[in-house]
Design a protein around this motif. Structure first.
Motif, PDB file in Angstrom:
ATOM      1  N   TYR A 169       0.835  -1.195   0.000  1.00 31.92           N
ATOM      2  CA  TYR A 169       0.000   0.000   0.000  1.00 31.92           C
ATOM      3  C   TYR A 169       0.883   1.263   0.000  1.00 31.92           C
ATOM      4  O   TYR A 169       0.656   2.203   0.761  1.00 31.92           O
ATOM      5  N   ILE A 170       1.856   1.236  -0.885  1.00 31.68           N
ATOM      6  CA  ILE A 170       2.771   2.358  -1.033  1.00 31.68           C
ATOM      7  C   ILE A 170       2.172   3.301  -2.067  1.00 31.68           C
ATOM      8  O   ILE A 170       2.273   3.086  -3.279  1.00 31.68           O
ATOM      9  N   SER A 171       1.538   4.352  -1.572  1.00 29.58           N
ATOM     10  CA  SER A 171       0.783   5.267  -2.433  1.00 29.58           C
ATOM     11  C   SER A 171       1.718   6.028  -3.362  1.00 29.58           C
ATOM     12  O   SER A 171       2.763   6.513  -2.945  1.00 29.58           O
ATOM     13  N   GLY A 172       1.298   6.141  -4.622  1.00 31.37           N
ATOM     14  CA  GLY A 172       2.049   6.895  -5.613  1.00 31.37           C
ATOM     15  C   GLY A 172       3.120   6.116  -6.326  1.00 31.37           C
ATOM     16  O   GLY A 172       3.717   6.614  -7.295  1.00 31.37           O
ATOM     17  N   ALA A 173       3.393   4.885  -5.900  1.00 34.04           N
ATOM     18  CA  ALA A 173       4.526   4.131  -6.454  1.00 34.04           C
ATOM     19  C   ALA A 173       4.340   3.770  -7.922  1.00 34.04           C
ATOM     20  O   ALA A 173       5.318   3.537  -8.636  1.00 34.04           O
ATOM     21  N   LEU A 174       3.095   3.707  -8.386  1.00 34.33           N
ATOM     22  CA  LEU A 174       2.832   3.298  -9.764  1.00 34.33           C
ATOM     23  C   LEU A 174       2.713   4.481 -10.720  1.00 34.33           C
ATOM     24  O   LEU A 174       2.588   4.287 -11.931  1.00 34.33           O
ATOM     25  N   HIS A 175       2.757   5.683 -10.196  1.00 34.96           N
ATOM     26  CA  HIS A 175       2.647   6.865 -11.048  1.00 34.96           C
ATOM     27  C   HIS A 175       3.846   6.928 -11.993  1.00 34.96           C
ATOM     28  O   HIS A 175       4.989   6.724 -11.564  1.00 34.96           O
ATOM     29  N   PRO A 176       3.635   7.196 -13.274  1.00 36.19           N
ATOM     30  CA  PRO A 176       4.761   7.218 -14.217  1.00 36.19           C
ATOM     31  C   PRO A 176       5.804   8.273 -13.888  1.00 36.19           C
ATOM     32  O   PRO A 176       6.956   8.150 -14.314  1.00 36.19           O
ATOM     33  N   ARG A 214       3.232  -5.577  -7.435  1.00 36.28           N
ATOM     34  CA  ARG A 214       1.843  -5.600  -7.927  1.00 36.28           C
ATOM     35  C   ARG A 214       1.104  -4.369  -7.429  1.00 36.28           C
ATOM     36  O   ARG A 214       1.456  -3.798  -6.391  1.00 36.28           O
ATOM     37  N   PRO A 215       0.063  -3.952  -8.159  1.00 33.77           N
ATOM     38  CA  PRO A 215      -0.812  -2.895  -7.640  1.00 33.77           C
ATOM     39  C   PRO A 215      -1.757  -3.471  -6.590  1.00 33.77           C
ATOM     40  O   PRO A 215      -2.160  -4.632  -6.671  1.00 33.77           O
ATOM     41  N   MET A 216      -2.101  -2.648  -5.596  1.00 32.95           N
ATOM     42  CA  MET A 216      -3.044  -3.041  -4.554  1.00 32.95           C
ATOM     43  C   MET A 216      -4.321  -2.229  -4.731  1.00 32.95           C
ATOM     44  O   MET A 216      -4.274  -1.006  -4.902  1.00 32.95           O
ATOM     45  N   ARG A 217      -5.451  -2.904  -4.717  1.00 36.95           N
ATOM     46  CA  ARG A 217      -6.727  -2.215  -4.839  1.00 36.95           C
ATOM     47  C   ARG A 217      -7.253  -1.799  -3.461  1.00 36.95           C
ATOM     48  O   ARG A 217      -6.915  -2.400  -2.450  1.00 36.95           O
ATOM     49  N   HIS A 226      -3.813   9.279  -8.260  1.00 40.29           N
ATOM     50  CA  HIS A 226      -2.765   9.495  -7.270  1.00 40.29           C
ATOM     51  C   HIS A 226      -1.598   8.540  -7.442  1.00 40.29           C
ATOM     52  O   HIS A 226      -0.720   8.482  -6.582  1.00 40.29           O
ATOM     53  N   GLY A 227      -1.607   7.775  -8.521  1.00 39.48           N
ATOM     54  CA  GLY A 227      -0.492   6.865  -8.754  1.00 39.48           C
ATOM     55  C   GLY A 227      -0.638   5.520  -8.089  1.00 39.48           C
ATOM     56  O   GLY A 227       0.327   4.753  -7.973  1.00 39.48           O
ATOM     57  N   GLY A 228      -1.859   5.198  -7.672  1.00 35.60           N
ATOM     58  CA  GLY A 228      -2.149   3.871  -7.160  1.00 35.60           C
ATOM     59  C   GLY A 228      -1.454   3.553  -5.842  1.00 35.60           C
ATOM     60  O   GLY A 228      -0.863   4.412  -5.184  1.00 35.60           O
ATOM     61  N   HIS A 229      -1.546   2.287  -5.471  1.00 31.26           N
ATOM     62  CA  HIS A 229      -0.921   1.772  -4.250  1.00 31.26           C
ATOM     63  C   HIS A 229      -0.250   0.462  -4.637  1.00 31.26           C
ATOM     64  O   HIS A 229      -0.879  -0.405  -5.248  1.00 31.26           O
ATOM     65  N   ALA A 230       0.999   0.291  -4.270  1.00 31.15           N
ATOM     66  CA  ALA A 230       1.759  -0.858  -4.761  1.00 31.15           C
ATOM     67  C   ALA A 230       2.359  -1.671  -3.630  1.00 31.15           C
ATOM     68  O   ALA A 230       2.620  -1.162  -2.535  1.00 31.15           O
ATOM     69  N   GLU A 231       2.572  -2.946  -3.933  1.00 37.51           N
ATOM     70  CA  GLU A 231       3.460  -3.768  -3.116  1.00 37.51           C
ATOM     71  C   GLU A 231       4.856  -3.633  -3.711  1.00 37.51           C
ATOM     72  O   GLU A 231       5.056  -3.833  -4.910  1.00 37.51           O
TER      73      GLU A 231
END
Length: 406
Positions: A169-176, A214-217, A226-231
């Motif tokens: 749940y690392i917010s913003g990690a998937l933002h390009p 992976r992305p976390m929903r 916001h760039g999603g939330h990632a593991e």
């Protein structure tokens, strides 16, 4: 405490409300349409960059930072009603103003604790909205509500630190545009003071060994804007010793300093979400008829709307008091109130949005209205920045302590 907003706040409120009406609300549907055409779910709809450019042109930029060198120089009390307005469109408005988490907290950390080199490399482009960032603290294998449980290791090896651990749940990690992580881990896992075992280091996203697993929903939502939330997994990730923020053993204190302002920002935006929900309730109530009369004439609906108004006014006063205390006696002096708003606000707003969903029927859970997404965001904030129970425990112990001594 003076309940009136000062002249600067009133002026910024008027400009921000006009910006929301002219640009943000119309962009909500445009952004969704554009997002359907993007190659990646994490790519940014073009209208978002247009909003950022317009907000910057209008001087509605970096309003959250009280340091005049870096931000608008507003106090917490001045910024609070502005954050509330952005909460009415939580996906677009905070991003448009460069006032969205986790970047806000990361910029505060760099401004307060970063070295000159760290500010030059990372804070300046964050302030300019040229890059994004992520904050890596929460871990899946431990109860992260107790930050002393963090297991990620940050081991010194000559002139580098080696980072190993798993975060989620690392917010913003998937933002390009995400370019850097602030990672919290243990540099002294066997130290006698459990609150001096942790440190924070800057890890560029492209460092070898950083794996976005992976992305976390969140209740099925991916939080694209916001760039999603990632593991994220860190495998023998090496960074220079110069990437340490502050000092070794200072990570826990930095985290607490970061989370105080973040909690009040969240709570003010939540009140904006509740205001949006009440507006939608009222519009629905006067436009729909059931059992021979408008929904607005139904006693149950009237009670929902009245109770929501009372709750919002109560929450706003408590949050504004907290902001005033943070400005006058500091975060430590406002500790009880910060915890009180963090307990009360998400819980109450979830209830308000839930009634708005109920009033809308099937439409309330659809993509045609923002209510389902508002509910998911509000419910998640009962966990983010510390779950309710942690704040209740701490607040209760503080209340009881005086009587135990007596």
């Amino acid at each position: 405490m003076d309940f009136a907003f000062d002249a600067r706040t009133e002026e910024l409120r008027a400009r921000l409300l006009a910006f929301m009406d002219a640009h943000v609300y119309p962009a909500e549907r445009v952004a969704e349409e554009q997002r359907a055409e993007l190659a990646s779910p994490w790519d940014v709809p073009p209208v978002v960059e247009e909003l950022k450019a317009e907000a910057r042109r209008q001087g509605l930029w970096n309003l959250f930072l009280p340091d005049e060198e870096y931000g608008a120089g507003l106090t917490n009390l001045q910024y609070a009603p502005l954050a509330e307005i952005t909460g009415r469109s939580p996906q677009l408005a905070p991003t448009a103003l460069n006032c969205s988490a986790p970047d806000t907290g990361n910029m505060e950390v760099l401004a307060a604790f970063g070295s000159d080199e760290q500010r030059k490399q990372w804070l300046e482009p964050l302030l300019a909205g040229e890059i994004r960032s992520a904050f890596a603290m929460t871990e899946p294998e431990v109860a992260s509500s107790d930050a002393t449980n963090i297991e990620t290791r940050i081991d010194r090896d000559g002139d580098t630190y080696v980072v190993n651990g798993r975060k989620w749940y690392i917010s913003g990690a998937l933002h390009p545009d995400c370019r850097v992580f602030i990672v919290m881990g243990k540099t002294d896992p066997d130290g006698p003071d459990i609150r001096r075992q942790q440190s924070m280091v800057l890890v560029p996203r492209d460092t070898p060994g950083v794996e976005i697993r992976r992305p976390m929903r969140v209740y099925g939502y991916e939080d694209h804007y916001h760039g999603g939330h990632a593991e994220v997994v860190f495998h023998d990730v090496r960074v220079p010793v110069a990437n340490l923020i502050g000092e070794e053993g200072g990570g826990f204190a930095i985290a607490q300093a970061r989370l105080g302002p973040g909690r009040i920002h969240h709570c003010m935006r939540l009140i904006g979400m509740a205001e949006r929900a009440v507006e939608l309730m009222c519009r629905r109530a006067v436009s729909r008829t059931a059992f021979g009369k408008p929904l607005a004439a139904q006693g149950q609906v009237q009670a929902w709307i009245a109770d929501a108004r009372v709750a919002i006014e109560q929450l706003r006063l408590l949050v504004l008091k907290t902001a005033w205390l943070m400005d006058t006696v500091g975060n430590k002096g406002a500790h009880t109130e910060i915890q009180a708003i963090k307990i009360a606000t998400p819980r109450t707003v979830v209830d308000i949005v839930d009634r708005a969903v109920q009033l809308h029927g099937a439409a309330g859970v659809s993509q045609d209205f923002p209510l389902a997404e508002l509910w998911a965001a509000a419910r998640t904030l009962r966990l983010a920045d510390g779950p309710d129970e942690v704040h209740q425990r701490s607040l209760a112990r503080r209340e009881i302590r005086a009587y135990a001594r007596g």
